[in-house]
Scaffold this active site. Structure first.
Site, PDB file in Angstrom:
ATOM      1  N   SER A  15      -9.630   1.311   2.833  1.00 31.34           N
ATOM      2  CA  SER A  15      -8.792   2.067   1.936  1.00 31.34           C
ATOM      3  C   SER A  15      -7.718   1.244   1.216  1.00 31.34           C
ATOM      4  O   SER A  15      -7.123   1.743   0.265  1.00 31.34           O
ATOM      5  CB  SER A  15      -8.101   3.201   2.705  1.00 31.34           C
ATOM      6  OG  SER A  15      -7.297   2.665   3.733  1.00 31.34           O
ATOM      7  N   SER A  54      -9.668  -1.029   7.019  1.00 27.23           N
ATOM      8  CA  SER A  54      -9.123  -0.836   5.671  1.00 27.23           C
ATOM      9  C   SER A  54      -8.400  -2.029   5.061  1.00 27.23           C
ATOM     10  O   SER A  54      -8.096  -2.003   3.875  1.00 27.23           O
ATOM     11  CB  SER A  54      -8.180   0.355   5.657  1.00 27.23           C
ATOM     12  OG  SER A  54      -8.942   1.514   5.459  1.00 27.23           O
ATOM     13  N   LYS A  71       0.856  -1.191   0.000  1.00 24.52           N
ATOM     14  CA  LYS A  71       0.000   0.000   0.000  1.00 24.52           C
ATOM     15  C   LYS A  71       0.889   1.237   0.000  1.00 24.52           C
ATOM     16  O   LYS A  71       1.920   1.275   0.700  1.00 24.52           O
ATOM     17  CB  LYS A  71      -0.879  -0.047   1.258  1.00 24.52           C
ATOM     18  CG  LYS A  71      -1.949   1.022   1.335  1.00 24.52           C
ATOM     19  CD  LYS A  71      -2.839   0.771   2.549  1.00 24.52           C
ATOM     20  CE  LYS A  71      -3.971   1.756   2.704  1.00 24.52           C
ATOM     21  NZ  LYS A  71      -4.842   1.462   3.849  1.00 24.52           N
TER      22      LYS A  71
HETATM   23  N1  GLN Z   1     -13.029   3.494   6.310  1.00 25.43           N
HETATM   24  C1  GLN Z   1     -12.472   3.920   7.546  1.00 25.43           C
HETATM   25  C2  GLN Z   1     -12.148   5.392   7.498  1.00 25.43           C
HETATM   26  O1  GLN Z   1     -12.434   5.974   6.524  1.00 25.43           O
HETATM   27  C3  GLN Z   1     -11.263   3.104   7.881  1.00 25.43           C
HETATM   28  C4  GLN Z   1     -10.079   3.504   7.107  1.00 25.43           C
HETATM   29  C5  GLN Z   1      -8.875   2.712   7.478  1.00 25.43           C
HETATM   30  O2  GLN Z   1      -8.965   1.687   8.129  1.00 25.43           O
HETATM   31  N2  GLN Z   1      -7.732   3.250   7.094  1.00 25.43           N
HETATM   32  O3  GLN Z   1     -11.625   5.934   8.400  1.00 25.43           O
END
Ligand code: GLN
Length: 486
Positions: free
Chosen positions: A150, A174, A75
């Protein structure tokens, strides 16, 4: 056996070359990435050079390591000393890190070959990869749909078999949510299990790096390599790393699986509910015992998460000031404008929203009402889990309330987007490990994921349960039809 274990065994035994494995992955990226936008960058020359060096070392009699010749993608919020690390943001569009993240050192020491960096929501804020400044990642099972987020790029890359494994980061789901949307296996380790050194911070008390692969065996091998103490992350826990692979054989018999009605309430898609129920019944058939558990504070998890995560984000993102790193505005009016215009021009709308929310909940007069209150709720959520884990070994639930949604479907409604994290954020708030594994498909052919959450530092039990489930099912072996030939 998963592709990671297969390649590393082949390379170590000399029946397959690292160069061959890396070339094959680069070739698949070349053929398929344009339709997915899973990888943002690919460093073929460096990858091939490393692969050749590994082959030469093996011929010379050296052990090329437990991940010998395994092509991986990371990532793009994990710092690599080669290429750029963008975080999916224009503010870091040309940022070249001076150092490697701890996990990068570990992977390379173990013989893995990092072939590229994967797409993500800007600074990992989002649930669909649509917040990337570099266009969304598409779901390999249906290109009209999101890959989740994400870590959407990492999960789509593994699902389409561009690479056998990838790393993501998980602050509120994410790794797990995109793993469920893409039909792959992803683990968020216990907070402190994997060093965050070199992970660009979003919510520092929630962030963890974790592995994504085709099955639990491959995830176990990746975790074994990246886990362990690192003095450069003061929250990294100094306890020995168990042999997760050796523990996979632990049978399901006697495993106590908690099921909480709080995870099967309103808003859960009926096909997802059905698939997860069937999967839990399969665990039972394997000898597990299902025990109802009660997690009364779970209903506050989303509200609590979006206060804690935004507060930490607003503080972490203050470092992007147009002076130290990344984008700087061209013609500032005055000194203050260097900050304001640089940030205003280069952060996307969701990142700005989070900075404003976080700044608000931390501001004097609101701090006690929001931030302090959220920290108290967080403690209650952690205690709910502690009590539940006195009765059970794992807790099973859906990963997300729905399968992959359409690109654009939730992009205009932040609240709807935030609610897709309803089942995943509590594991981050409590710090406990959680794995997402494929447990079926919708009638339209979209993957569905089951989540197993475990006790602190007990990734071994989660991975063993996931592995035993995968021995009894083949959902994780299905490939997206459009990429089956790769
Ligand atoms: N979807 C969640 C957020 O927007 C989690 C994102 C993540 O785990 N980086 O914060």
């Amino acid at each position: 056996m998963g592709a990671i274990i297969d390649i590393s065994r082949g390379v170590r035994a000399g029946v397959q070359s690292a160069e061959g494995a890396v070339r094959a992955a680069l070739d698949r990226v070349h053929k398929a990435n344009h339709s997915l936008n899973a990888l943002l960058a690919c460093d073929a020359d460096r990858a091939l050079e490393r692969a050749r060096a590994l082959d030469a070392a093996r011929v010379a009699g050296h052990d090329p390591g437990p991940l010998a010749g395994v092509p991986l993608a990371l990532k793009d919020n994990i710092c690599t000393p080669f290429g750029i690390t963008t975080c999916g943001s224009r503010i870091l569009g040309t940022f070249a890190s001076q150092y490697a993240a701890h996990v990068v050192e570990r992977l390379e020491f173990a013989g893995a070959v990092i072939i590229g960096k994967t797409n993500l929501d800007e600074f990992a804020m989002g649930s669909s990869t649509e917040n990337s400044a570099f266009s969304p990642t598409r779901n390999p099972w249906d290109l009209a749909r999101v890959a989740g987020g994400s870590s959407g790029g990492s999960c789509a890359a593994v699902a389409a078999r561009l690479v056998p494994g990838a790393l993501g980061s998980d602050t509120g789901g994410s790794i797990r949510q995109p793993a469920s949307f893409c039909g792959v296996t992803g683990l968020k380790p216990t907070y402190g299990r994997v060093s965050r050194f070199g992970l660009v911070a979003f919510g520092s008390s929630l962030d963890q790096i974790g592995p994504i692969a085709e099955d639990a065996g491959d995830v176990a091998l990746l975790l074994k390599v990246i886990a362990g103490h690192d003095a450069r992350d003061s929250t990294s826990v100094d306890v020995p790393v168990p042999d997760y692979l050796a523990a996979l054989d632990r049978p399901l018999a006697g495993l106590r699986v908690g099921v909480s009605e709080e995870y099967f309430g309103e808003g859960l898609d009926s096909e997802v509910r059905r698939a997860v129920e069937v999967a839990i019944a399969e665990l039972e058939r394997g000898g597990a015992v299902v025990v109802p558990v009660h997690l009364p504070h779970m209903k506050y998890a989303i509200a609590c998460y979006y206060i804690v995560a935004t507060a930490e984000a607003s503080s972490n993102l203050a470092r992007f000031d147009g002076v130290h790193y990344g984008h700087r505005t061209e013609n500032p009016r005055d000194f203050m404008d260097v900050y304001a215009a640089s940030r205003g021009e280069a952060f996307g709308p969701e990142v700005k929203r989070r900075i404003m929310l976080g700044t608000y909940v931390l501001s004097s007069g609101y701090y006690d009402a929001y931030y302090l209150k959220a920290l108290k709720v967080r403690t209650l959520i952690r205690r709910d889990f502690e009590r539940a884990f006195e009765q059970v070994d794992v807790i099973a639930s859906p990963v997300a309330p729905s399968p992959a949604f359409l690109v654009g479907e939730k992009a205009v409604d932040p609240l709807a987007m935030y609610l897709s994290d309803v089942y995943s954020v509590s594991a981050n708030l409590a710090g406990i490990p959680a794995v997402s594994l494929p447990c079926g498909f919708t009638a339209a052919g979209l993957p569905i994921g089951m989540q197993l959450m475990g006790r602190m530092m007990d990734e071994g039990t989660l991975l063993a349960a996931a592995h035993q489930y995968q021995l009894r099912t083949d959902h994780h072996r299905q490939r997206p039809p459009a990429f089956a030939e790769l």
